[in-house]
Design an enzyme around this catalytic site. Structure first.
Site, PDB file in Angstrom:
ATOM      1  N   PRO A 196       0.814  -1.216   0.000  1.00  0.00           N
ATOM      2  CA  PRO A 196       0.000   0.000   0.000  1.00  0.00           C
ATOM      3  C   PRO A 196       0.850   1.271   0.000  1.00  0.00           C
ATOM      4  CG  PRO A 196      -0.760  -1.566   1.665  1.00  0.00           C
ATOM      5  CD  PRO A 196       0.575  -2.039   1.185  1.00  0.00           C
ATOM      6  N   GLU A 197       0.687   2.062  -1.037  1.00  0.00           N
ATOM      7  CA  GLU A 197       1.279   3.402  -1.070  1.00  0.00           C
ATOM      8  C   GLU A 197       0.118   4.390  -1.135  1.00  0.00           C
ATOM      9  OE1 GLU A 197       4.646   4.012  -3.612  1.00  0.00           O
ATOM     10  OE2 GLU A 197       5.307   1.936  -3.473  1.00  0.00           O
ATOM     11  N   LYS A 223      -0.483   8.008   3.371  1.00  0.00           N
ATOM     12  CA  LYS A 223      -0.707   6.569   3.516  1.00  0.00           C
ATOM     13  C   LYS A 223      -1.702   6.245   4.629  1.00  0.00           C
ATOM     14  CE  LYS A 223       3.967   5.435   1.905  1.00  0.00           C
ATOM     15  NZ  LYS A 223       5.196   4.678   2.199  1.00  0.00           N
ATOM     16  N   ASN A 254       7.907   2.860  -1.663  1.00  0.00           N
ATOM     17  CA  ASN A 254       9.170   2.380  -2.197  1.00  0.00           C
ATOM     18  C   ASN A 254       9.169   2.220  -3.715  1.00  0.00           C
ATOM     19  OD1 ASN A 254      11.724   1.830  -0.993  1.00  0.00           O
ATOM     20  ND2 ASN A 254      11.549  -0.284  -1.707  1.00  0.00           N
ATOM     21  N   ARG A 311      15.667  -0.228   2.780  1.00  0.00           N
ATOM     22  CA  ARG A 311      14.705  -0.443   1.710  1.00  0.00           C
ATOM     23  C   ARG A 311      15.436  -0.616   0.386  1.00  0.00           C
ATOM     24  NH1 ARG A 311       9.784   1.690   3.451  1.00  0.00           N
ATOM     25  NH2 ARG A 311       8.851   0.522   1.739  1.00  0.00           N
TER      26      ARG A 311
END
Length: 302
Positions: free
Chosen positions: A2-3, A55, A174, A269
């Site tokens: 989820p972004e 978010k 990301n 990340r």
């Protein structure tokens, strides 16, 4: 994962399904939510509105009660017609909001809190968010101003880490981090002091264009969810939807160089980039990443 675009679509679908409707039932597997419901029951309240901020998803109920949720890596909201079978097991349920026609079910939600307007302003992370890229009043100029101010105070911060900082720009995750840097031709490991105004403008503009393209609602007033693949290229083929993310060891779609991947930041990340299209600017040697394809399960938390 989820972004901001995923949460925006979820909030839009929830608004269309349960917005303006009276709550007929509420369940939760989270003790802190259950205590609030015991003290001030949700049944009988009206869902005034549902909206996303970066978010975060916020569900506003009448009587000054707000349900704030964050999906992190695994959470999701589902919508079901009353009596329809859920697609996930009950053990994964964290929240259920029922109206006469719909059930909004939150599965695997790791962060869920009730707030009043005052407590939300005082104690949550939401007021600290940077400008939401998908909000109606977002502008490239405003986003660039926020990045410029942050870069002035943090000149050594790496640009891809800054793009993930929700207090700078809200909504990027990301995938978009790597894609936005590629679109602007900016090496993701460059320090903020090396980033030009034109490069910041290109990144913020790409961020807005990419995210808006992935929340297009083509079904009018219907309940629209989204199960397709996020795209930053114009290709319809699911294997060609992204420029660099997840493509280490493969040829760059623009120049043919080999796409690299390297862990970045305190959260380690994965960051993807093309060393030819995104040349190094700064002191020392250019960062080197791995180019061999990763095996299933190696990518870790994204």
């Amino acid at each position: 994962m989820p972004e901001g675009d995923t949460i925006y679509r979820a909030a839009r679908a929830l608004q269309k399904a349960i917005g303006g409707k009276a709550v007929t039932g509420f369940e939760t597997g989270l003790a802190k939510l259950a205590r609030v419901n015991d003290d001030t029951p949700l049944v009988g309240r009206v869902v005034e509105k549902v909206e996303s901020r970066g978010k975060w998803c916020l569900i506003f109920f009448s009587g000054d009660l707000i349900l704030l949720t964050h999906m992190l890596m695994s959470g999701s909201w589902h919508l079901y017609r009353t009596g329809e079978r859920w697609q996930m097991g009950r053990g994964r349920m964290r929240v259920v909001i029922r109206t006469a026609d719909w059930e909004a079910v939150g599965f695997n939600i790791p962060v869920a809190e009730f707030h009043t307007a005052r407590s939300l302003e005082r104690s949550s992370q939401v007021p600290k968010l940077g400008p939401d890229i998908l909000s109606g009043d977002f502008t490239v100029e405003g986003g660039v101003a926020r990045m410029t101010a942050y870069g002035r105070e943090n000149p050594d911060a790496e640009i891809a880490v800054v793009l993930l900082n929700q207090q700078v720009l809200a909504g990027l995750g990301n995938v978009y981090k790597s894609e936005v840097a590629f679109a602007a031709g900016v090496n993701p490991f460059r320090a903020m002091r090396t980033i030009t105004l034109r490069e910041m403008q290109a990144m913020v503009d790409a961020a807005q264009r990419y995210m808006q393209a992935n929340v297009v609602d083509g079904k009018g007033d219907g309940i629209v969810t989204y199960s397709g693949n996020r795209r930053t290229t114009h290709a319809m083929d699911r294997e060609e939807r992204l420029w660099v993310y997840g493509r280490q060891g493969q040829e760059c779609r623009r120049c043919g160089a080999t796409v690299m991947m390297r862990k970045q930041g305190v959260q380690a990340r994965s960051t993807y980039w093309c060393p030819a299209c995104q040349p190094w600017v700064g002191e020392g040697k250019a960062p080197i990443g791995r180019t061999q394809l990763m095996r299933r399960g190696e990518m870790g938390a994204e």
